[in-house]
Scaffold this active site. Structure first.
Site, PDB file in Angstrom:
ATOM      1  N   ASP A 157       3.693  -1.766  17.093  1.00 48.30           N
ATOM      2  CA  ASP A 157       4.591  -0.642  16.864  1.00 48.30           C
ATOM      3  C   ASP A 157       4.310   0.087  15.547  1.00 48.30           C
ATOM      4  OD1 ASP A 157       6.676   1.133  16.964  1.00 48.30           O
ATOM      5  OD2 ASP A 157       8.272  -0.336  17.126  1.00 48.30           O
TER       6      ASP A 157
ATOM      7  N   HIS B  85      11.280  -2.330  23.347  1.00 49.07           N
ATOM      8  CA  HIS B  85      12.364  -2.928  22.555  1.00 49.07           C
ATOM      9  C   HIS B  85      13.412  -3.572  23.469  1.00 49.07           C
ATOM     10  CE1 HIS B  85      10.490  -1.228  19.099  1.00 49.07           C
ATOM     11  NE2 HIS B  85      10.750   0.013  19.450  1.00 49.07           N
TER      12      HIS B  85
HETATM   13 ZN   LIG Z   1       7.831   2.847  18.977  1.00 51.28          ZN
END
Ligand SMILES: [Zn+2]
Length: 454
Positions: A316, A265
């Protein structure tokens, strides 16, 4: 030796025509030659790309995709996490295996040939270890083997409920291990696979534990990849500042990270963090569709690429299983924010689609296999693994595409899946868009979801 002929192929130096690719019995590319005419002893292919690595997966979350969208005014990442935890309480290793097999077949069909599985669901509901403490890990290894996708298993250390040693919530008990228990898991797995290392996040792991695991790694696991979630949510950045006086990525940079790290991220970065993260050689593991779905924020892509930063993509939570959609969202969020176009284009590669694809091929190989590139995927070149994706250029969105436009059209011109054949490690796993186990896997997946969601 398998011999292929591609009308065109994306090689490390760019597009090439009439490419002969020889693949040895170990699934590695032996030779690549260009300007070789097609002939009867070469398997014909049209347009071939290297397979893309999906660098961030929580396989079990596939079962929840689209099922957390009925909301209220104050919904956020944190309310989504509560729904996730309710689901987590129920899943067992066999169900994990069925969900992951379905997911990994979907990934191959979409053109991902490697998955990095960031795995933190280790224990039974209630927190006791399984009789085989690696039971959940083995379920994932078996699923990857059944599907034929390359797996970088990243068992994740998860110790606590929040910064500074806050106790874990009841719903987090299935994730929690001691450092000793975690190192025991890594040792057990080393006979089946070459696991990487993951720290769930700074909020879930004590600093001394990071030191201890990294010291184990230098004795036992060489230069294996190390992944961590960091700076996904602005709330997490604030908590980290209150705990340490530093932001999460700043904290990691001060502690020392290098090219074997993948910061998953890294959404919220200051200008100093952008420069330092890029210089470290670490990969920013971006998951644009999940980050959009969870309302995380927008990664500073333009600044980071200008600073020479490495990127890779992951699906994800699997609200989408498509590298094309990840790349499109990555670029489009930037356009909306900056009110400009072609943000990822650069002086050396003005084609946005091609720049994005080439960036995530290189960054994906680094994030899943470390910096020792030999034997890894990500490139069509001698010594690399034969992970190949054939694109169907007969589709109307791709007809008459010159080489330099092809990846732009692929990323930005439609919603069809252009992947026809996929080879993973020298073995055909998708032929004409199909996987030999797809019907069986889907049937098991249906039964699994019926049991879990009812
Ligand atoms: Zn994750």
């Amino acid at each position: 030796m398998t011999l292929l002929h591609a009308n065109r192929a994306l090689l490390p130096g760019g597009w090439a025509n009439d490419v002969r690719i020889a693949i040895d019995g170990h699934g590695l590319i032996a030779t690549v030659d260009t300007d070789v005419p097609a002939s009867g002893d070469l398997q014909p292919m049209d347009c071939v790309l290297p397979g893309i690595a999906n660098i961030h997966s929580h396989a079990f979350q596939r079962a929840l995709a689209g099922r957390t969208e009925c909301g209220s005014e104050n919904d956020s990442f944190w309310t989504w996490r509560k729904l996730l935890y309710r689901f987590v309480d129920r899943i067992n290793p066999e169900q994990m295996h069925q969900i992951a097999t379905q997911l990994y077949i979907e990934m191959l069909k979409a053109g991902y040939t490697t998955v990095a599985e960031f795995h933190y669901l280790h224990h039974q509901a209630g927190g006791q270890a399984y009789a085989d403490p690696a039971a959940m890990s083995h379920a994932l290894i078996e699923a990857a083997g059944d599907a034929g996708i390359q797996l970088t298993l990243l068992p994740a250390l998860y110790m606590q409920g929040g910064f500074g040693g806050a106790p874990a919530e009841a719903a987090q008990r299935r994730f929690v291990s001691t450092v000793d228990g975690y190192l025991d898991l890594l040792s057990r797995l080393s006979s089946d696979t070459t696991p990487g290392i993951a720290f769930h996040s700074l909020r879930a792991v004590a600093p001394e534990a990071i030191d201890e695991v990294m010291s184990w790694r230098s004795d036992n696991a060489g230069n294996c990849p190390v992944h961590i979630h960091a700076a996904e949510q602005s709330g997490e950045v604030g908590q980290c500042l209150a705990w340490s006086g530093m932001r999460p990525v700043e904290w990691l940079l001060n502690r020392g990270i290098d090219a074997s790290w993948c910061i998953v991220h890294a959404t919220h970065l200051t200008a100093d963090e952008i420069g330092a993260l890029a210089s470290s050689g670490a990969v920013a593991g971006l998951c644009p569709t999940t980050e959009a779905n969870l309302g995380d924020g927008i990664f500073p892509l333009a600044e980071y690429l200008r600073a020479g930063g490495h990127i890779a993509i992951g699906s994800d939570s699997h609200v989408s299983v498509s590298p094309i959609e990840e790349l499109r969202w990555l670029e489009y969020t930037q356009r909306l924010e900056h009110r400009q176009r072609n943000i990822a284009a650069g002086p050396d590669q003005p084609h946005t689609g091609q720049r994005l694809v080439e960036a995530v091929l290189a960054g994906g190989a680094r994030a899943t296999e470390g910096t020792d590139e030999r034997g890894s995927g990500g490139h069509i070149a001698a010594g690399y693994r034969a992970d190949l994706v054939e694109i169907d250029t007969r589709h109307p969105t791709l007809v008459q595409c010159a080489d330099e436009d092809l990846l732009d059209c692929l990323v930005f011109s439609g919603n069809h899946n252009p992947v026809r054949h996929v080879m993973s490690g020298g073995r055909w796993v998708i032929r004409d868009g199909h996987h030999e186990l797809e019907n069986r896997a889907e049937s098991h997946y249906r039964k699994t979801l019926a049991a879990l969601l009812n």
